[in-house]
Motif scaffolding. Structure first.
Motif, short mmCIF file in Angstrom:
data_model
loop_
_atom_site.label_atom_id
_atom_site.label_comp_id
_atom_site.label_asym_id
_atom_site.label_seq_id
_atom_site.Cartn_x
_atom_site.Cartn_y
_atom_site.Cartn_z
N ASP A 15 -2.76 5.05 -9.93
CA ASP A 15 -2.25 5.64 -8.71
C ASP A 15 -1.99 7.14 -8.89
O ASP A 15 -2.28 7.95 -8.01
CB ASP A 15 -0.97 4.94 -8.25
CG ASP A 15 -1.22 3.56 -7.69
OD1 ASP A 15 -2.38 3.23 -7.34
OD2 ASP A 15 -0.24 2.78 -7.60
N GLN A 16 -1.46 7.51 -10.07
CA GLN A 16 -1.19 8.92 -10.35
C GLN A 16 -2.49 9.71 -10.47
O GLN A 16 -2.59 10.83 -9.95
CB GLN A 16 -0.37 9.06 -11.64
CG GLN A 16 1.06 8.61 -11.47
CD GLN A 16 1.83 8.59 -12.79
OE1 GLN A 16 1.26 8.74 -13.87
NE2 GLN A 16 3.13 8.39 -12.70
N ARG B 267 -5.31 9.01 -9.06
CA ARG B 267 -5.88 9.08 -7.71
C ARG B 267 -5.23 10.19 -6.91
O ARG B 267 -5.90 11.03 -6.32
CB ARG B 267 -5.71 7.74 -7.00
CG ARG B 267 -6.33 7.70 -5.63
CD ARG B 267 -6.26 6.28 -5.05
NE ARG B 267 -7.03 6.20 -3.86
CZ ARG B 267 -6.52 6.38 -2.63
NH1 ARG B 267 -5.24 6.62 -2.48
NH2 ARG B 267 -7.30 6.31 -1.58
N SER B 268 -3.92 10.21 -6.91
CA SER B 268 -3.18 11.23 -6.17
C SER B 268 -3.47 12.63 -6.71
O SER B 268 -3.73 13.57 -5.95
CB SER B 268 -1.69 10.93 -6.25
OG SER B 268 -0.94 11.93 -5.63
N SER B 269 -3.45 12.77 -8.02
CA SER B 269 -3.69 14.07 -8.65
C SER B 269 -5.11 14.57 -8.38
O SER B 269 -5.31 15.77 -8.16
CB SER B 269 -3.45 13.99 -10.15
OG SER B 269 -2.10 13.73 -10.42
N SER B 270 -6.08 13.67 -8.40
CA SER B 270 -7.46 14.10 -8.19
C SER B 270 -7.67 14.60 -6.77
O SER B 270 -8.43 15.55 -6.54
CB SER B 270 -8.45 12.98 -8.53
OG SER B 270 -8.32 11.89 -7.64
N LEU B 271 -6.98 14.01 -5.80
CA LEU B 271 -7.10 14.47 -4.42
C LEU B 271 -6.49 15.87 -4.26
O LEU B 271 -7.07 16.75 -3.63
CB LEU B 271 -6.44 13.48 -3.47
CG LEU B 271 -6.63 13.74 -1.99
CD1 LEU B 271 -8.12 13.76 -1.63
CD2 LEU B 271 -5.91 12.69 -1.17
N VAL B 272 -5.33 16.08 -4.86
CA VAL B 272 -4.68 17.40 -4.81
C VAL B 272 -5.56 18.43 -5.51
O VAL B 272 -5.77 19.55 -5.00
CB VAL B 272 -3.28 17.35 -5.45
CG1 VAL B 272 -2.69 18.74 -5.62
CG2 VAL B 272 -2.35 16.47 -4.62
N PHE C 159 -11.27 10.30 -7.22
CA PHE C 159 -10.52 9.76 -6.09
C PHE C 159 -11.25 8.55 -5.50
O PHE C 159 -10.65 7.50 -5.27
CB PHE C 159 -10.33 10.84 -5.02
CG PHE C 159 -9.66 10.34 -3.79
CD1 PHE C 159 -8.30 10.14 -3.76
CD2 PHE C 159 -10.39 10.09 -2.64
CE1 PHE C 159 -7.67 9.65 -2.62
CE2 PHE C 159 -9.78 9.64 -1.50
CZ PHE C 159 -8.41 9.41 -1.49
N LYS D 91 -10.13 4.22 -5.37
CA LYS D 91 -9.67 3.68 -4.07
C LYS D 91 -9.36 2.21 -4.21
O LYS D 91 -10.00 1.48 -4.96
CB LYS D 91 -10.73 3.86 -3.00
CG LYS D 91 -10.72 5.19 -2.34
CD LYS D 91 -11.69 5.19 -1.20
CE LYS D 91 -11.58 6.46 -0.41
NZ LYS D 91 -12.54 6.48 0.69
#
Length: 89
Positions: free
Chosen positions: A41-42, A44-49, A84, A88
């Motif tokens: 989850d981290q 995923r979130s970091s890659s989007l940012v 990301f 998913k």
């Protein structure tokens, strides 16, 4: 039979499994799996940012006409979005 904090009945949390030359209890396995989910989850979130930040940098490089930098940033941006997409749910 009561349930432990990880949702596995207390009576079976001490059952062990051997894999990759390691002995682990079901409690330990469940804890490792929970940690893996948190880490994914981290990522995923970091890659989007990161992808968004790279996009902004690419736009700046485009405005400056630095085509070589634009190409490099675009590849990094696609890679971040790839992470990301792979993560998913």
């Amino acid at each position: 039979m009561s349930d432990s904090t990880i949702g596995i009945p207390d009576a079976v949390t001490t059952e062990s499994l051997s894999y990759a030359e390691t002995d682990m209890t079901l409690r330990e396995i469940a804890g490792d799996l929970q940690e893996a989910h948190r880490e994914l989850d981290q990522y995923r979130s970091s890659s989007l940012v990161l992808a968004q930040n790279l996009k902004e940098l690419r736009i700046d490089a485009e405005a400056e006409g630095d085509s070589e930098l634009v190409e490099i940033i675009h590849k990094l941006e696609r890679s971040a979005m790839g992470i990301f997409e792979r993560s998913k749910k």
